[in-house]
Design a protein around this motif. Structure first.
Motif, mmCIF file in Angstrom:
data_model
loop_
_atom_site.group_PDB
_atom_site.id
_atom_site.type_symbol
_atom_site.label_atom_id
_atom_site.label_comp_id
_atom_site.label_asym_id
_atom_site.label_seq_id
_atom_site.Cartn_x
_atom_site.Cartn_y
_atom_site.Cartn_z
ATOM 1 N N ALA A 1 0.613 -1.291 0.016
ATOM 2 C CA ALA A 1 0.060 -0.005 -0.138
ATOM 3 C C ALA A 1 1.110 1.291 0.019
ATOM 4 C CB ALA A 1 -0.958 -0.134 1.193
ATOM 5 N N ASP B 1 -7.999 8.562 -3.427
ATOM 6 C CA ASP B 1 -7.502 7.056 -4.034
ATOM 7 C C ASP B 1 -6.537 6.601 -2.918
ATOM 8 O OD1 ASP B 1 -6.820 4.998 -5.665
ATOM 9 O OD2 ASP B 1 -6.084 6.403 -7.357
ATOM 10 N N VAL B 2 -5.496 7.265 -2.538
ATOM 11 C CA VAL B 2 -4.530 6.961 -1.647
ATOM 12 C C VAL B 2 -5.100 6.246 -0.411
ATOM 13 C CG1 VAL B 2 -2.310 7.742 -0.262
ATOM 14 C CG2 VAL B 2 -2.728 8.577 -2.475
ATOM 15 N N HIS C 1 -6.741 12.335 -6.182
ATOM 16 C CA HIS C 1 -5.926 11.359 -6.184
ATOM 17 C C HIS C 1 -5.532 10.948 -4.524
ATOM 18 C CE1 HIS C 1 -4.795 11.919 -10.132
ATOM 19 N NE2 HIS C 1 -4.152 12.712 -10.021
ATOM 20 N N LEU C 2 -5.831 11.768 -3.543
ATOM 21 C CA LEU C 2 -5.748 11.668 -2.398
ATOM 22 C C LEU C 2 -6.924 10.511 -1.880
ATOM 23 C CD1 LEU C 2 -4.865 12.452 0.692
ATOM 24 C CD2 LEU C 2 -6.752 13.713 0.559
ATOM 25 N N LYS D 1 2.247 1.847 -3.385
ATOM 26 C CA LYS D 1 1.240 2.232 -4.541
ATOM 27 C C LYS D 1 0.926 3.762 -3.973
ATOM 28 C CE LYS D 1 -2.278 -0.693 -5.100
ATOM 29 N NZ LYS D 1 -3.380 -1.654 -4.420
ATOM 30 N N ALA D 2 0.828 4.162 -2.758
ATOM 31 C CA ALA D 2 0.585 5.801 -2.306
ATOM 32 C C ALA D 2 1.841 6.371 -2.857
ATOM 33 C CB ALA D 2 0.465 5.642 -0.806
ATOM 34 N N LEU E 1 -6.338 2.944 -0.860
ATOM 35 C CA LEU E 1 -5.195 2.061 -0.909
ATOM 36 C C LEU E 1 -4.931 1.552 0.195
ATOM 37 C CD1 LEU E 1 -2.921 3.734 -3.727
ATOM 38 C CD2 LEU E 1 -4.483 1.995 -3.882
ATOM 39 N N PHE E 2 -5.032 2.277 1.555
ATOM 40 C CA PHE E 2 -4.814 1.535 2.731
ATOM 41 C C PHE E 2 -5.758 1.101 3.318
ATOM 42 C CE2 PHE E 2 -1.172 4.608 2.313
ATOM 43 C CZ PHE E 2 -0.007 3.977 2.571
ATOM 44 N N MET F 1 1.439 9.427 -5.183
ATOM 45 C CA MET F 1 1.972 10.900 -4.995
ATOM 46 C C MET F 1 3.093 11.403 -5.661
ATOM 47 S SD MET F 1 1.270 11.062 -0.779
ATOM 48 C CE MET F 1 2.272 9.876 -0.234
#
Lengths: 104, 217, 545
Positions: free
Chosen positions: A58, B201-202, B198-199, A61-62, B205-206, A66
């Motif tokens: 994760a 999205d991030v 995008h944030l 990917k982040a 992702l967690f 970013m």
């Protein structure tokens, strides 16, 4: 102070429109990592192993999102600094809660 | 390389030029992102503490979730991030129709994500997998634990879904403005919207491995 | 626009003016909107405090019931903390002055600035609705599981109000950070910035990094309260200490949000009224940032008797001592600035001298409370109440009044009655001491806070405290009269620079034009060049030494 212009500071290429090819490659990497993390979830790694692998993928990917999609790679020092602040301060919160809970 | 759309009319007070405005908007968005990291961070601290104390409960809860569906949802969000990059690119190049189209694509993918989320919620609620602990009615520790896990699940995915909804609204507004308007929207604003998207999205992702991938091995 | 073209009727003109104010993007006007809003909340919080002091003048349930008293101290805390102490200096003085001090036409995001005021007003309105429909009885700290499971008061509404106030804080902090980074005048490097700007930068960092944790935590309380999800209530499998960790992760740094901007005001005023360069500029600047960062690492000293682990308590205790170091650096530097200066005791300076003394007392008693063993005795007593009121009222409110008097001529273009101003400063100081010194003794003797009744032996000191509170209330009326009076009739015009101060804000007209400066100012030297500053202009009202 030096001639560096804090008003307009960026990493040098922030005013260039994002490249389609690079973005496609990043997307492909993100999709591959998604499949990898799902596949690894079904392999016996132990609870700790799963947490480490899940967090690591994760995090990777982040980092991709970013660094490229959010163009942190093209930014100057300030956006990177504040991105770092967010995670550092979260680490402060985690650190002290853990100190308490582990020794309670 | 295509030319950057750097019309002076895109610059708003109190900035002097496009580069100046871009740097300020970017910094502002990253400050905002830093506070979002802490906002969601609270949920992850709660999650981490709970998982450390009750690993079996989280593992059992994870097995009750639909991994294939969540994988499709993850892919949907990742692709929507990519279309958002193309929307920002179009805006920077001054391509109005491209901007409207890519924003619309992003918005549709986001709506698809929300539809899957709604289906998932409906499925769990219908199956009685709800977060509310009724201590008098709970017949076993297992049942109480399941309720706790679904507390985590609904709160974490709920706050994320609210952020998606907010994003969809702004994306739709910007897409309509781009499709209708004669004048181009300021691309720095589209860049800011992109950073927000995008944030979101991030965060997912967690959330995805934390909830869905716990306890399958 | 159209209304001014025709000859407008009075009512027309009124609505036109009102609309112009409510849609303004000018940071100076938004600051005035905040000033009015915050003053209203200060009055409400003050009235509640007055009722509490009247109740406490006698040992029994004399004026209000114990139940009503719970709601009074909760509302007093909620309103004063989130709707006065935290926003006051940044949103009024910071909003007005930061663009002027850095030579910018406005904040970076003017519309966000206006939005922050609307969100703030919405949050305040929700809190007031909660107040008039019965209030909240959890204390300003909303400790779980009482707040989330048992309280029958308006927890949901109040929590929503505070959440909105938090959103407003984040907007303001974000705006200040970008403004200070991106809109400084040519030549205005970081170490030429006025310390007021440094302190607001540090404050903004805290606002942005701490407030989201409070926001999410309060939402979780709300969810637990409304839906019954087990998060903090142990009966539902939650962890109540986790709430306290989250709450104090915000609320301890928030203390520095309250005091740091006040320290900025003190640094400006003390240089101007001793006609000297600030002593140890870089030490103060770095100490400001150090306070902001260290302030995040000490929150557990609020939890020594909560069941937190001994190791955690020990770590938090030691780190708490460390915060005292940068605070002390500041006090020593201010004293060194005074040394050998040509000191003039105008109203702002009187408040600032009061600040330095009281902040030191408040800070040193804070070190006492950070001592683990001592805190077990003093926890939740009047000693704690006296300690933080010394910092908040003796420190922050006095700094706010100092700043308001200092920049009032700049904001309005008029000078206030200097004799009335000085009378107010003296009354506030005396009233403060009389109110809160007895509370230190009461707390040391073991009187618990947040209780309406008390033992007969505490009566004398409680009466002294209530008497002091009436002097303090009178003290707050005097500056209100002095400042408001200056707006009406033939007040004395201020001119550009009545105090003979350095800083870009004094180079433009009073009040400044909409665009702040007619030509972009350029900075060539440090912020406190008092040896070469123009002489102060004596006000007609008072003689200068």
């Amino acid at each position: 102070m030096s001639a560096r212009d804090e008003r307009r500071e960026d990493g040098g290429r922030a005013l260039e429109p994002p490249s389609v090819v690079t973005s496609l490659v990043v997307l492909a990497a993100l999709l591959a990592l998604t499949l990898a993390t799902v596949a690894l979830a079904y392999v016996d790694l132990g609870t700790v192993g799963h947490v480490v692998v899940g967090l690591a993928i994760a995090g990777a990917k982040a980092g991709l999102v970013m660094g490229f999609f959010m163009h942190l790679g093209h930014e100057g020092r300030l956006p990177r600094l504040f991105a770092g602040f967010g995670f550092t301060w979260l680490a402060f919160l985690v650190l002290f809660v853990v100190i308490d809970v582990v020794t309670r | 390389m295509a030319e950057l759309h750097a019309d002076a009319r895109l610059v708003r007070e109190p900035f002097t030029d496009v580069a100046h405005q871009r740097a300020a908007v970017s910094l502002g968005m990253w400050v905002f992102i830093a506070q979002e990291v802490l906002f969601f961070g609270v949920l992850f601290v709660w999650y981490g503490l709970f998982r450390a104390q009750h690993p079996d409960v989280v593992a059992a809860g994870g097995r009750a979730l639909d991994v294939p569906l969540a994988t499709v949802m993850t892919v949907t969000l990742l692709v929507s991030s990519f279309t958002m990059v193309l929307a920002v690119r179009s805006a920077m190049l001054g391509a109005r129709r491209g901007l409207a189209g890519w924003l619309a694509a992003t918005g549709l993918l986001a709506v698809a994500f929300l539809a899957m989320k709604a289906w998932e919620y409906h499925h769990h609620i219908a199956a009685g997998e709800v977060p509310v602990v009724d201590l008098h009615a709970a017949s076993s520790v297992v049942e109480a634990g399941r309720a706790q896990f679904f507390g985590l699940y609904f709160v974490m995915t709920g706050f994320h879904a609210l952020h998606v909804v907010g994003g969809v609204l702004v994306i739709a507004w910007r897409a309509l403005a781009a499709a209708r308007g004669r004048e181009l929207p300021r691309w720095t604003a589209i860049m800011g919207l992109g950073l927000y998207w995008h944030l979101v999205d991030v965060v997912w992702l967690f959330v995805f491995p934390a909830l869905y991938l716990a306890g399958h091995a | 626009m159209n209304t001014t073209a025709r000859t407008p009727s009075g009512a027309h003109r009124f609505w036109g003016t009102l609309r112009a104010w409510l849609t303004t993007k000018d940071h100076k006007k938004i600051a005035v909107l905040y000033l009015l809003t915050i003053t209203l909340f200060f009055v409400i919080g003050g009235v509640i405090a007055t009722i509490m002091r009247i109740e406490l003048a006698g040992p029994g349930e004399d004026v209000v019931s114990a139940e009503a008293y719970n709601r009074l101290f909760s509302l007093h805390g909620v309103i004063m903390v989130w709707f006065f102490l935290i926003p006051a200096v940044p949103t009024v003085l910071g909003n007005y002055l930061i663009p002027l001090m850095i030579g910018a036409p406005d904040l970076a995001f003017p519309r966000l600035n206006l939005a922050s005021w609307y969100v703030f007003v919405a949050g305040g309105a929700l809190t007031l609705v909660a107040m008039v429909t019965g209030g909240v009885d959890t204390g300003w700290t909303f400790y779980t599981p009482y707040s989330s499971t048992f309280s029958q008061s308006h927890v949901v509404l109040t929590v929503c109000g505070i959440f909105l106030a938090g959103v407003s804080s984040i907007f303001t902090g974000l705006n200040f950070i970008v403004t200070i980074h991106k809109l400084r005048a040519p030549g205005l490097t970081w170490f030429r910035l006025p310390l007021f700007v440094w302190t607001h930068y540090a404050t903004s960092i805290i606002l942005v990094l701490a407030t989201p944790v409070l926001g999410m935590t309060l939402l979780l309380v709300l969810i637990e309260h409304a839906v019954g999800i087990g998060i903090f209530d142990p009966a539902y499998g939650g962890d109540p200490l986790l709430f306290q960790h989250f709450f104090w992760f915000y609320s301890h740094p928030a203390v520095y949000v309250m005091i740091l901007p006040g320290m900025g005001v003190v640094s400006e005023v003390i240089c101007c009224f001793s006609r000297r360069r600030i002593f140890g500029y870089r030490f103060i600047a770095w100490a400001t940032l150090a306070i902001a960062v260290f302030g995040f690492l000490v929150w557990g000293h609020h939890m020594f008797v909560s069941g937190q682990s001994y190791l955690a308590s020990l770590v938090f205790s030691v780190l708490s001592y460390l915060v005292a170091v940068p605070s002390a650096i500041k006090v020593f530097n201010w004293l060194a600035t005074l040394y050998g200066g040509a000191i003039r005791l105008d109203t702002p300076m009187l408040y600032v001298l009061g600040f330095i003394g009281l902040f030191t007392v408040g800070g040193v008693t804070g070190v006492v409370l950070a001592t683990l063993a001592v805190d077990v005795h003093l926890h939740d007593t009047y000693f704690v109440v006296a300690h933080f009121h010394t910092i908040m009222v003796g420190g922050m409110v006095m700094a706010y009044l100092a700043g308001l008097h200092f920049w009032w001529p700049k904001m309005t273009g008029r000078r206030y009655d200097e004799r009335l101003g000085r009378l107010g400063a003296v009354l506030v100081f005396v009233g403060f001491l009389l109110t809160f010194l007895p509370q230190f003794i009461l707390g040391y003797q073991g009187l618990p806070r947040r209780v309406a009744t008390y033992d007969e032996r505490f009566h004398l000191l409680q009466v002294m405290s209530s008497a002091g509170a009436s002097v303090l209330a009178l003290g707050y009326l005097v500056p209100a009269v002095a400042l408001v009076k200056s707006l009406f009739g033939k007040a004395e015009p201020a001119g550009r620079n009545p105090w003979g101060a350095t800083g870009l804000e004094w180079q433009t007209t009073s009040p400044p034009p909409a665009e702040n400066f007619l030509a972009q100012p350029v900075v060539t030297g440090d912020a406190y060049d008092y040896p070469n500053a123009p002489a102060p202009v004596a006000a007609r009202g008072g003689a200068h030494g």
